[in-house]
Scaffold this motif. Structure first.
Motif, PDB file in Angstrom:
ATOM      1  N   ARG A 217      -2.716  10.697  -8.683  1.00 22.90           N
ATOM      2  CA  ARG A 217      -3.705   9.877  -9.388  1.00 22.90           C
ATOM      3  C   ARG A 217      -3.133   9.357 -10.703  1.00 22.90           C
ATOM      4  NH1 ARG A 217      -7.359  13.931  -7.610  1.00 22.90           N
ATOM      5  NH2 ARG A 217      -7.572  14.807  -9.688  1.00 22.90           N
TER       6      ARG A 217
ATOM      7  N   PRO B 200      -7.117  -5.475   5.401  1.00 25.82           N
ATOM      8  CA  PRO B 200      -6.703  -4.073   5.278  1.00 25.82           C
ATOM      9  C   PRO B 200      -7.329  -3.179   6.335  1.00 25.82           C
ATOM     10  CG  PRO B 200      -7.898  -4.832   3.321  1.00 25.82           C
ATOM     11  CD  PRO B 200      -7.612  -6.018   4.154  1.00 25.82           C
TER      12      PRO B 200
ATOM     13  N   ARG C  25      -5.708  -0.019   8.556  1.00 24.59           N
ATOM     14  CA  ARG C  25      -6.219   1.342   8.449  1.00 24.59           C
ATOM     15  C   ARG C  25      -6.552   1.927   9.800  1.00 24.59           C
ATOM     16  NH1 ARG C  25      -9.420  -0.457   4.531  1.00 24.59           N
ATOM     17  NH2 ARG C  25     -11.181  -0.240   5.895  1.00 24.59           N
TER      18      ARG C  25
ATOM     19  N   ARG D 205       0.816  -1.217   0.000  1.00 17.91           N
ATOM     20  CA  ARG D 205       0.000   0.000   0.000  1.00 17.91           C
ATOM     21  C   ARG D 205       0.845   1.261   0.000  1.00 17.91           C
ATOM     22  NH1 ARG D 205      -3.536  -3.720   1.447  1.00 17.91           N
ATOM     23  NH2 ARG D 205      -5.760  -3.317   1.121  1.00 17.91           N
TER      24      ARG D 205
ATOM     25  N   LEU E 198      -1.740   4.115  -0.968  1.00 15.40           N
ATOM     26  CA  LEU E 198      -2.948   4.017  -0.160  1.00 15.40           C
ATOM     27  C   LEU E 198      -2.538   4.212   1.292  1.00 15.40           C
ATOM     28  CD1 LEU E 198      -4.879   1.045  -1.784  1.00 15.40           C
ATOM     29  CD2 LEU E 198      -5.383   3.472  -1.949  1.00 15.40           C
TER      30      LEU E 198
ATOM     31  N   ASN F  60       1.430   2.138  -3.932  1.00 18.12           N
ATOM     32  CA  ASN F  60       0.451   2.988  -4.621  1.00 18.12           C
ATOM     33  C   ASN F  60      -0.114   4.061  -3.698  1.00 18.12           C
ATOM     34  OD1 ASN F  60      -1.262   1.495  -3.073  1.00 18.12           O
ATOM     35  ND2 ASN F  60      -2.428   0.616  -4.769  1.00 18.12           N
TER      36      ASN F  60
ATOM     37  N   HIS G 235     -10.992   9.577  11.083  1.00 15.77           N
ATOM     38  CA  HIS G 235     -11.990  10.195  10.213  1.00 15.77           C
ATOM     39  C   HIS G 235     -11.388  10.602   8.895  1.00 15.77           C
ATOM     40  CE1 HIS G 235     -14.105   9.870  13.777  1.00 15.77           C
ATOM     41  NE2 HIS G 235     -13.665  10.951  14.353  1.00 15.77           N
ATOM     42  N   GLU G 236     -10.383   9.867   8.489  1.00 15.26           N
ATOM     43  CA  GLU G 236      -9.715  10.267   7.260  1.00 15.26           C
ATOM     44  C   GLU G 236     -10.690  10.279   6.092  1.00 15.26           C
ATOM     45  OE1 GLU G 236      -5.950   8.812   4.650  1.00 15.26           O
ATOM     46  OE2 GLU G 236      -7.511   7.429   5.206  1.00 15.26           O
ATOM     47  N   PRO G 237     -10.881  11.412   5.458  1.00 17.28           N
ATOM     48  CA  PRO G 237     -11.753  11.437   4.279  1.00 17.28           C
ATOM     49  C   PRO G 237     -11.011  10.863   3.088  1.00 17.28           C
ATOM     50  CG  PRO G 237     -10.856  13.611   4.695  1.00 17.28           C
ATOM     51  CD  PRO G 237     -10.300  12.716   5.754  1.00 17.28           C
ATOM     52  N   PHE G 238     -11.788  10.380   2.110  1.00 21.40           N
ATOM     53  CA  PHE G 238     -11.086   9.876   0.937  1.00 21.40           C
ATOM     54  C   PHE G 238     -11.323  10.773  -0.254  1.00 21.40           C
ATOM     55  CE2 PHE G 238     -15.045   7.463   1.365  1.00 21.40           C
ATOM     56  CZ  PHE G 238     -15.698   7.863   0.224  1.00 21.40           C
TER      57      PHE G 238
ATOM     58  N   ASN H 183     -12.758  -6.492  -3.429  1.00 24.31           N
ATOM     59  CA  ASN H 183     -13.108  -5.063  -3.435  1.00 24.31           C
ATOM     60  C   ASN H 183     -13.881  -4.644  -4.672  1.00 24.31           C
ATOM     61  OD1 ASN H 183     -11.401  -5.407  -1.294  1.00 24.31           O
ATOM     62  ND2 ASN H 183     -10.434  -3.410  -1.513  1.00 24.31           N
TER      63      ASN H 183
END
Lengths: 269, 270, 266
Positions: free
Chosen positions: A75, A256, A260, A46, A51, A49, A266-269, A89
Motif C-alpha cells: 500500500r 479492465p 480481471r 496494472r 492491481l 501498481n 471470487h477474489e476478495p479485495f 472510476n
C-alpha cells in the motif's frame, strides 16, 4: 525512474499476456504504449501498481523493488504510483472534493477517511490542483453530475493528490469525445513537465500518441516490438503492431473487467 | 391455380398448440388433477362441517357486529407496543445484518469459511418463520416484548442480510479498483467505495422490511410475544367478539398507515 | 492560476442541508428510542432466567428425535394437502377478484369492492385470519385451507390486478371491434396477456402457502404447525427440533423447485 525488466504475466495455463518485457522510463518523459486490444498494455500498467500480480520479472521505482511487496508495504508503494482509468472510476455518489481527496486515502487514518476530516495541507493541495484543471467550482457537486471530460480531470487530480512518483494512465481518453480527449492528453503532457513526473499512457489513438508524447512503445502479443521517438514511428511500425489484427483500430480497447475475468472469480479485495 | 387445388380450405387444420405442447399440457393437467383428488380424498376433514362453514363464518361475523370501542385505550396502547417492537427490532437488526451481509457477499468476504458461515446464517434465519422464532424465544425468555423483538430480529437478519449481500455483490468494481490503486487499506476502501454505492439499496431494504415487520409483529402476541396479538388472543378466548372486531379494524388502520408512511419515506429518501 | 477568493477550507456538506431539520431528526430519533424503551414492559426477572432455560431447552433438544416419523409425516402430508387445495382455490378465486380490482376493466363500485377485499386480506397476517377461522369452523385443516385461500386471493389478486391494468389496450380494442362481448373480450384479449404471469404466480404461491401452512398450524389450523405447537406445549423439545429441521429442509427444497419451475417458464 521506473525500470521494468523481464516482466512476464500469464493467467493460469494460458499463453503469457506479457513476455520478458524490458522498459526504462526516466525523468519527466511522457511515454505512449500502443498496441491492439489484448496486446497486454492494460496488464502491463496494472502490473506496475500490482492491481495485477506479475508472474515473474522485476519492477523498480526509483530503486525500490515493487514485485513481491505485501500488505502495508504494497500500500505504501501504491501511494507513490498514481493511476488514471479509462472509465474514470469515480465514486459517483460522492462529491468531487471527496473523490479528489480519495487520492490521500493511503496517507490519512481510517477515522479521517470516515469523517472526511483531511489535513489542511491536503485540502489546500486539492484546491490548487482543481484550480489548475478548472474544476474547483465543482468541489461540492456530485461526481456523476459532471461531463466526461470533467470527470476524467477529477480522476487525474485524484491521482496527483497521491504526490506520485510516476503516473499511469490506462486509456484515459477512450471514453471521451475527440475534442475532450485532446484536452486531456494536453493536460497530461503539461502536468508531466510541471511536476517533472514520468507518465505512462496506454493509448489506442496513434496520432494522439505521436502528437502528445516523446516516446512510443509498441506491444504485440505481450512483446515489445517498437521503442522510439514519434518521428521514427513509421507506417511500417504501425503495420508491425496492428497488421493482420482485424479491425484493431475501431475496436474499443478491452475494459479492465475483461482482463480481471481471468483471475480467481471470487477474489476478495 | 395449381396451388389452390393442392391445398383446399377443407384440408387445412388449425390447432392452437403443436403435439408436444399439447402433451405437456395434458400431463400438467393430469398431475394437478391427481394431486387435488389425492388431497381432497385423503385430507382429514369432516365434510359436513365444510358445508356448514359459510353458516358458521357469517354467524361469527354477526356476533362481531357492531365493533365495541370500550377497550380502545388498551388497544391503542398495545398498537404502540406493536409499532415499537417492529421499529426497535428493525433498527437493532441492522447491526447484525450488515456484518453478516459483508461476509456473505462474494466480493467482500474475508475467506471461504466466512462466506459459508454468512450464508448459513442467512438461510437459517430465512427458513424459520417469525412466529416460530417467537415460539422459541417465548420458551426461553418468557412471554413479553423481548421475545417479540428477538423473533422479529432473527427473521429480519436473513431478509436484510440477503438483499444487502446482493447489493454489495452488484456494486461497480471500478471505484474499488481506483481506491486500491491509491494505496488505501481494505477498511478505507469499504467506507469510501462500497458504502456510498450500497446506501440507496440499504434505505430501500430497511423501509421495506419495516413495513413487513409491522405486519408480522401484529401476530407475535398470539404466542405470547407482546403487542396487539396478546389482546386479540385474550378477546378471542373470552368470546368478546365485538372487541375482536375493533382490534381487527385497528390492525387494518395500522397496516395502512404503515404503508402510507413507507411510500412517503421512499419518495423522500430515495 | 491562483485565485485568492477561493475558500481554502473544506468540510463535507452535511447530508441534510437544513440544520434545523438535521438536528430535529436526530432529536426525534433519540426521544423515540428513549420513549420506546421506557414504555415497553420488560420483565427483567423472567428474562434473567433465560440463559439457564435456553441451556435446558437446547440440552433437551439435542440430538433431535426423529423416532416418531409417522407423526411427522402425517403433519407434513396434511400441510402439503392444505397448500395444494388452498393454492388451487386461491388462484382460481383470485381471477374474478383481480378483474374486479382492475380499474381499466371494472366499473367503479365493483372496483372499490374488489380493492377492499384485496386490501383487507393483505392487511391481516395469515395467522390472525387462521385464528378467526379456527374460532368459526373449529380446529383442523379446514381452517388452514380457508386461511391460505384468502391469503392467496390477496397476494395473487393484487399482482394480477396490476398486470391487468398494464395490458396492451390495443388488443382489447381489436377484439371489441370484431364485435365481441365483455366475456369474449376477457377471454381473447385479457387472459392471454396475463396467463404466463398467472402460471408463475401459482408456483410461487404454492411455495409460499407451504411455508405459511407450517405457521397457521400454530394457532390450530392443521398441518405440521399443529404438530410443532403440541411438541412445544409438552416440552418435547427433541421432537420439536426434529420438526423444525424438517420444516427448514422442506422449505429449502420447495423454494428450489419453485424457483426452477419459474425459471423454466419465463
Amino acid at each position: 525512474m521506473l525500470e521494468i525488466s523481464q516482466l512476464t504475466k500469464r493467467y493460469g495455463q494460458d499463453d503469457p499476456v506479457l513476455t520478458g518485457l524490458d522498459l526504462t522510463v526516466e525523468g519527466n518523459s511522457v511515454v505512449a504504449i500502443v498496441g491492439a486490444s489484448g496486446a497486454g498494455k492494460s496488464t502491463m500498467l496494472r502490473c506496475i501498481n500490482r492491481l495485477v500480480e506479475p508472474t515473474s520479472g522485476s519492477i523498480k521505482l526509483n530503486g525500490h523493488e515493487l514485485v513481491g511487496l505485501k500488505g502495508a508495504e504494497l500500500r505504501r508503494a501504491r501511494r507513490r504510483i498514481g493511476m488514471v482509468f479509462q472509465g474514470f472510476n469515480l465514486i459517483d455518489r460522492l462529491s468531487v472534493m471527496e473523490n479528489v481527496l480519495a487520492g490521500r486515502l493511503g496517507y490519512v487514518s481510517l477515522f479521517q477517511a470516515v469523517t472526511r476530516r483531511y489535513p489542511q495541507a491536503d485540502i489546500e493541495r486539492a484546491f490548487q490542483l482543481m484550480e489548475r484543471v478548472d474544476i474547483a467550482h465543482y468541489a461540492n457537486k456530485r461526481a456523476d453530475e459532471l461531463s466526461g471530460g470533467e470527470r476524467q480531470r477529477v480522476g487525474v487530480v485524484r491521482a496527483l493528490m497521491q504526490e506520485p512518483e510516476v503516473l499511469l494512465a490506462d486509456e484515459p481518453t477512450a471514453s471521451l469525445d475527440p475534442r475532450t480527449s485532446e484536452q486531456i492528453m494536453m493536460l497530461l503532457q503539461s502536468l508531466a513537465s510541471e511536476l517533472s513526473l514520468p507518465v505512462l499512457i496506454n493509448i489506442h489513438n496513434v496520432s494522439q500518441a505521436k502528437t502528445y508524447t516523446e516516446r512510443i512503445v509498441g506491444l504485440r502479443h505481450g512483446k515489445m516490438i517498437f521503442d522510439g521517438r514519434p518521428a521514427d514511428f513509421t507506417s511500417d511500425a504501425l503495420d508491425a503492431i496492428y497488421g493482420g489484427i482485424e479491425a484493431a483500430q475501431d475496436e474499443p480497447p478491452a475494459p479492465p473487467a475483461a482482463t480481471r475475468k481471468h483471475e480467481a472469480p471470487h477474489e476478495p479485495f | 391455380m395449381v396451388e389452390e387445388q393442392a391445398e383446399r380450405p377443407a384440408d387445412r387444420i388449425w390447432r392452437r398448440y403443436d403435439r408436444r405442447q399439447r402433451l405437456i399440457h395434458y400431463a400438467v393437467v393430469l398431475a394437478v388433477t391427481m394431486a387435488v383428488v389425492w388431497a381432497v380424498h385423503d385430507i382429514d376433514i369432516f365434510w359436513p362441517w365444510v358445508w356448514d362453514a359459510p353458516n358458521q363464518i357469517s354467524n361469527l361475523g354477526a356476533r362481531m357486529w357492531p365493533p365495541d370501542p370500550t377497550r380502545l385505550g388498551a388497544i391503542v396502547a398495545a398498537m404502540l407496543e406493536t409499532v415499537h417492537i417492529a421499529t426497535l427490532a428493525t433498527m437493532l437488526t441492522v447491526f447484525i445484518a450488515l456484518p453478516v451481509s459483508y461476509i456473505a457477499a462474494q466480493n467482500t468476504t474475508p475467506n471461504r469459511a466466512c462466506l459459508w458461515l454468512g450464508r448459513f446464517i442467512l438461510v437459517a434465519s430465512r427458513s424459520v418463520n417469525t412466529i416460530i422464532w417467537a415460539l422459541l424465544f417465548v420458551a426461553i425468555f418468557g412471554p413479553g416484548v423481548l421475545a417479540g423483538i428477538l423473533a422479529i430480529m432473527f427473521r429480519s437478519v436473513g431478509f436484510i442480510g440477503k438483499l444487502m449481500g446482493e447489493a454489495i455483490e452488484e456494486i461497480d468494481r471500478r471505484p474499488v479498483e481506483a481506491m486500491e490503486a491509491t494505496g488505501a487499506s481494505k477498511a478505507k476502501i469499504i467506507v469510501y467505495a462500497v458504502v456510498p454505492q450500497v446506501m440507496p439499496a440499504f434505505f430501500a431494504i430497511l423501509i421495506l422490511r419495516w413495513d413487513i415487520n409491522i405486519r408480522e409483529s401484529t401476530v407475535l402476541g398470539l404466542v405470547g410475544a407482546g403487542g396487539i396479538g396478546v389482546i386479540l388472543q385474550g378477546a378471542i378466548d373470552t368470546f368478546a367478539w365485538p372487541t375482536v372486531a375493533t382490534i381487527l379494524v385497528a390492525i387494518i388502520a395500522l397496516v395502512l398507515i404503515g404503508e402510507a408512511l413507507t411510500s412517503l419515506l421512499r419518495r423522500k429518501v430515495l | 492560476m491562483n485565485r485568492s477568493d477561493t475558500p481554502r477550507t473544506w468540510r463535507k456538506p452535511p447530508f441534510i442541508a437544513n440544520p434545523l431539520l438535521r438536528y430535529g431528526i436526530l432529536a426525534v430519533t433519540a426521544t423515540y428510542l428513549v420513549w420506546a424503551f421506557a414504555t415497553l414492559p420488560f420483565n427483567w426477572q423472567r428474562i434473567a432466567e433465560g440463559l439457564p432455560r435456553s441451556a435446558r431447552i437446547f440440552g433437551g433438544g439435542f440430538p433431535p428425535n426423529f423416532s416418531r416419523v409417522d407423526l411427522l409425516l402425517t403433519g407434513f402430508i396434511e400441510s402439503l394437502q392444505i397448500a395444494i387445495l388452498a393454492t388451487l382455490l386461491g388462484v382460481a378465486l383470485s381471477i374474478p377478484f383481480a378483474i374486479m380490482a382492475a380499474r381499466n376493466i371494472a366499473p367503479l363500485p365493483v372496483y372499490l369492492l374488489g380493492r377492499a377485499v384485496i386490501i383487507v386480506s393483505r392487511s391481516f397476517h395469515p395467522v390472525i385470519v387462521a385464528i378467526l377461522f379456527v374460532a368459526a369452523v373449529g380446529f383442523g385443516p379446514l381452517a388452514g385451507i380457508l386461511t391460505l385461500t384468502l391469503y392467496s386471493i390477496g397476494f395473487v389478486g393484487k399482482l394480477l390486478a396490476e398486470e391487468i391494468e398494464e395490458i396492451d389496450w390495443g388488443q382489447v380494442e381489436a377484439i371489441r371491434a370484431a364485435g365481441a362481448g365483455y366475456l369474449a373480450t376477457l377471454i381473447y384479449a385479457v387472459f392471454p396477456q396475463i396467463l404466463p404471469r398467472q402460471v408463475g404466480l401459482s408456483m410461487y404461491q404454492l411455495d409460499s402457502n407451504l411455508r405459511a401452512s407450517a405457521v397457521v398450524g400454530i394457532v390450530g389450523a392443521g398441518g405440521i404447525g399443529s404438530t410443532l405447537m403440541n411438541a412445544f406445549g409438552r416440552y418435547d423439545y427433541d421432537f420439536a427440533f426434529a420438526i423444525l429441521l424438517v420444516i427448514i429442509a422442506v422449505i429449502l427444497v420447495s423454494e428450489g423447485i419453485s424457483g426452477w419451475v419459474r425459471k423454466r417458464l419465463w
